[in-house]
Scaffold this active site. Structure first.
Site, PDB file in Angstrom:
ATOM      1  N   HIS A   1      40.347  42.505  41.147  1.00 59.35           N
ATOM      2  CA  HIS A   1      41.274  42.995  40.124  1.00 59.35           C
ATOM      3  C   HIS A   1      42.592  43.465  40.770  1.00 59.35           C
ATOM      4  CE1 HIS A   1      42.068  45.098  36.189  1.00 59.35           C
ATOM      5  NE2 HIS A   1      42.825  45.830  36.981  1.00 59.35           N
ATOM      6  N   GLU A   2      42.470  44.326  41.764  1.00 53.98           N
ATOM      7  CA  GLU A   2      43.672  44.875  42.405  1.00 53.98           C
ATOM      8  C   GLU A   2      44.445  43.803  43.161  1.00 53.98           C
ATOM      9  OE1 GLU A   2      44.677  47.635  41.420  1.00 53.98           O
ATOM     10  OE2 GLU A   2      42.808  48.261  40.472  1.00 53.98           O
ATOM     11  N   THR A   3      43.722  42.800  43.687  1.00 57.46           N
ATOM     12  CA  THR A   3      44.411  41.699  44.354  1.00 57.46           C
ATOM     13  C   THR A   3      45.266  40.929  43.343  1.00 57.46           C
ATOM     14  OG1 THR A   3      42.534  41.520  45.852  1.00 57.46           O
ATOM     15  CG2 THR A   3      44.109  39.726  45.894  1.00 57.46           C
TER      16      THR A   3
ATOM     17  N   ALA B   1      48.290  42.863  43.049  1.00 64.53           N
ATOM     18  CA  ALA B   1      49.073  42.785  44.287  1.00 64.53           C
ATOM     19  C   ALA B   1      49.820  41.461  44.397  1.00 64.53           C
ATOM     20  CB  ALA B   1      48.157  42.972  45.500  1.00 64.53           C
TER      21      ALA B   1
END
Lengths: 505, 505
Positions: free
Chosen positions: A266-268, A271
């Site tokens: 998710h955070e990738t 990013a």
């Protein structure tokens, strides 16, 4: 266009200084020792004061007026940049100093109280503070609405999620509510056999194993640029900081790998959007910023749900799991797919599956909309929360407000109208993935995910969303990318395909 | 005293903003990925511009004048605070904008060139750049001297090390030069047997072992407050950041433990001064700052040399070394003392023993003083460096400028008159330790170090130096603490005692 050039210089300066605020916030979550907190808060407040002063100085309004008068002389990118400058300036100047100060002061008191009340399941102590927060939200909404014909909540919503309105959201959510609760029940009913056949993995799963898995996925699948970021432990996973240095964090639990892995994916997604956002030659300018919280969430959820939870991804990731966790009976492709797609009603929004999650969001939206627009008071929240949970998800929270209306931090920080972004993301991710499937071909997309070589998908995300930054407003961005504005039909098709018809890629 | 109160507010604001610069610099050395460098440099430059503007705004001079006119109404602490405000204001306003810009620009070019020239041992390419740096230093010195009867170097020295003058330093260094080279030769001569009897430790010594040792010493001996700091890897060890969050770093080599351990003890000395510096109710004000670079170095060298290298400390640390490195024949108290006190002429200042180190500093001081005051040009430096190395330390550097005049970063960053602080620290540490011995009693001090319970020594450092912050000027501070201004006699007595007479504690 001397005025516009001066505004560009101002925004470059703001961008440079905001770098330091972003670093200070990242460090607070990852590195800062406890006794550093007060000095850090003072430092951040001081910088925010400097930024506010720079943004609201009287000559900025004059420059904007001059620049807007001759905006037709600008090319498309600069015109969009100027539009965003004007939008940000309006947002920054709308609130009087004294309201800003009261917001900061109340939020500073509310946050520790919220932590305590949640830990103690003590909603009675919390409700008077919530009422204060609601009243501040109403006041902010009225000020932001100004003379426009907007309800206070509508004004807050447009400030947080430009282009979104209560009317649009009400229609989208009415659509979702007409089919999702029934679909959820049906899927849960079908799931009973799935759950019985699940092979649990050996636990505890060590931090180092989960981090190694996360790093490998970031590197090999998402091509995360390690020369322009980091990956550290934090109490809540997040990704961000600045475009040139997009830092990622993880949170892990020893009982399963899915929470850490899916959060990392998710955070990738966030990013990659940040690392690639906007027309690069305009780096530092508003046009290079992410379009909105909702659009940001389309990118993180495309990574997490469309790719990370897919059946094809289970094929790719099973050997990696075996590599990092060691061979074990649970590590078959079929069992890993089941683990990644586990469906189970949850009291907690952040732990909810992708069917329950939109219902959690709608519940919060309806309550905060009615609070801010004066149709509810804080004291009503525990009861309404319970009623809606029962109605939408089939769980009751009366007497357990710690896992009910006390669970989210947003309201305690005066953060109203933030929740809709999550559902915009859920719908938009499905909608965008449908377009990408159509443009690349279903088989190609499945093959990309199955092999972990998702570059063609990333290239489409770049072409359709990342490159655009704030060039277009949200509806236009989505329409250019997918042929229509946000449409919950795509979410429904995705969920039915994956959870009813077993036609998931 | 409305003017003084306004100045206090300004300094609180500067302190808050400088927190962010300190964090950004710490992060650059420890956490930042390579591609973040350009954005970080822009962010720091922007903040420096904001700070410079705040410090030099015309009304600050007016406030200072008003406050100084009625300074007698202030108590001692506030008077000292005002004196420091005026000193810092003068330093900040002395240099014209254009000279500051040229310094920044030349340093930005010089630093990468210096890295390359040092790596390639290419002094010929370096010398024209060094000449530019010298000329900038001369210009800055002339501007800072203004109408005062000061040589350019004297003006730079007083800016960097308030209270210090060329006349005082020349006298101190003449004293040291009259006995140290001869003492060094005598000690080296005596050392031959010591070296032959040394038992080397097993190598490589792992990073984790060295870090665990460092952490234990910081915690148990120096009572480093882990809730107000961290300990991370960096290319060069340093300690600092902000008073509320004093972060430490380490650099390690696998061939020995002494380099990492002694550097950690050194930086802990700096950290304790920062954590305890000044009258606490004035935190954020100039009077709460460390007195000077030289006084800072008295605290780090008291920790490293007076305590860490002592015979008594070898008794304390030998069991710890055994704990962390495993039992081995070299881990006897006597052998550990020899390892910690190893004396060996070094080309490199930062690796020099405590006898050679002051000679390294004097060599640099003499060369930079003569460069800035026009008695030398850059082209003369390699030859003069070689002559002085031969004369003071007995080593030759002709043709090996990479381990000669190219070794230090200071001049490449326009950092003139920085080196004297190291020798002020060496003398001051010995002088302060002599006072502490006298006040606590020789046996008590020895017992403290032998058992690792150095709290009485720390309490003395706090009483004599830390609590004072910038309350007094340097000479007054040292005189109040030790009964006299800086006196190299104490360094001589310490070195003779430890290295000639074996009467080390």
């Amino acid at each position: 266009m001397q005025a516009y050039e001066k505004l560009k210089q101002l925004h470059q300066k703001l961008y440079n200084l905001q770098h330091l605020a972003a670093l200070a916030e990242w460090d607070m979550q990852t590195m800062m020792p406890v006794k550093g907190a007060e000095a850090r808060a003072n430092a951040l407040a001081e910088l925010q004061a400097v930024l506010h002063q720079l943004k609201t100085a009287p000559h900025v309004a004059v420059l904007l007026e001059e620049a807007l008068a001759v905006r037709d002389e600008l090319d498309e990118v600069d015109r969009a940049n100027l539009r965003e400058m004007a939008r940000l300036h309006a947002l920054e100047t709308q609130l009087p100093e004294d309201l800003l100060l009261r917001k900061t002061r109340v939020a500073a008191l509310a946050q520790p109280l919220w932590v305590r009340c949640r830990a103690d399941n003590d909603v009675a102590t919390w409700l008077p503070m919530l009422q204060q927060l609601v009243e501040l939200g109403r006041e902010e909404g009225r000020v932001r609405a100004g003379t426009a014909d907007l309800s206070p909540y509508d004004a807050l919503l447009r400030a947080n999620e430009p282009g979104m309105t209560v009317a649009k959201l009400d229609a989208i959510y009415a659509d979702i509510k007409s089919w999702l609760p029934a679909l959820y029940k049906e899927v849960l009913n079908n799931c009973k056999d799935v759950d019985a056949s699940l092979v649990p993995l050996q636990t505890p799963i060590a931090e180092a194993q989960q981090v190694a898995l996360g790093r490998q996925l970031m590197t090999e699948v998402w091509k995360y640029d390690w020369d322009a970021g980091r990956y550290d432990k934090a109490p809540h996973p997040f990704g961000g900081m600045v475009k040139e240095d997009v830092r990622m964090t993880y949170y892990w639990t020893p009982e399963n790998y899915t929470r850490c892995m899916l959060a990392t994916i998710h955070e990738t997604g966030h990013a990659k959007y940040e690392q690639g956002c906007g027309p690069r030659e305009m780096l530092g300018q508003p046009v290079c910023m992410a379009r909105s919280g909702g659009i940001h969430e389309t990118q993180s959820l495309l990574a997490e749900r469309m790719i990370g939870k897919s059946a094809a991804f289970a094929e790719y990731v099973t050997p990696l799991l075996e590599l990092h966790l060691g061979a074990q009976p649970g590590l078959t492709v079929e069992n890993v797919r089941k683990l990644n797609q586990l469906v189970k009603p949850s009291y907690i929004r952040t732990l909810a599956d992708e069917l329950g999650n939109p219902l959690h969001v709608i519940l919060r939206y309806e309550i905060e909309r009615d609070l801010i627009d004066g149709r509810l008071e804080a004291a009503d929240v525990p009861r309404v929360w319970n009623d809606k949970m029962k109605d939408y998800i089939g769980l009751e929270t009366l007497g357990r407000d710690d896992i009910g209306c006390l669970q989210d931090i947003h309201w305690a920080g005066c953060g109203w109208a933030c929740f809709p972004a999550y559902s915009i993301g859920a719908i938009g991710a499905a909608q965008l993935m449908a377009t990408i499937r159509q443009q690349l071909g279903d088989d190609v997309v499945t093959q990309c995910i199955r092999t972990g070589h998702i570059d063609p998908i990333l290239a489409k995300q770049k072409e359709l969303i990342w490159d655009k930054g704030c060039l277009y407003e949200t509806d236009e961005l989505l329409t250019k990318a997918t042929g229509e504005p946000l449409n919950a039909r795509h979410l429904r098709e995705h969920l039915e395909r994956r959870y009813l018809r077993n036609e998931d890629c």
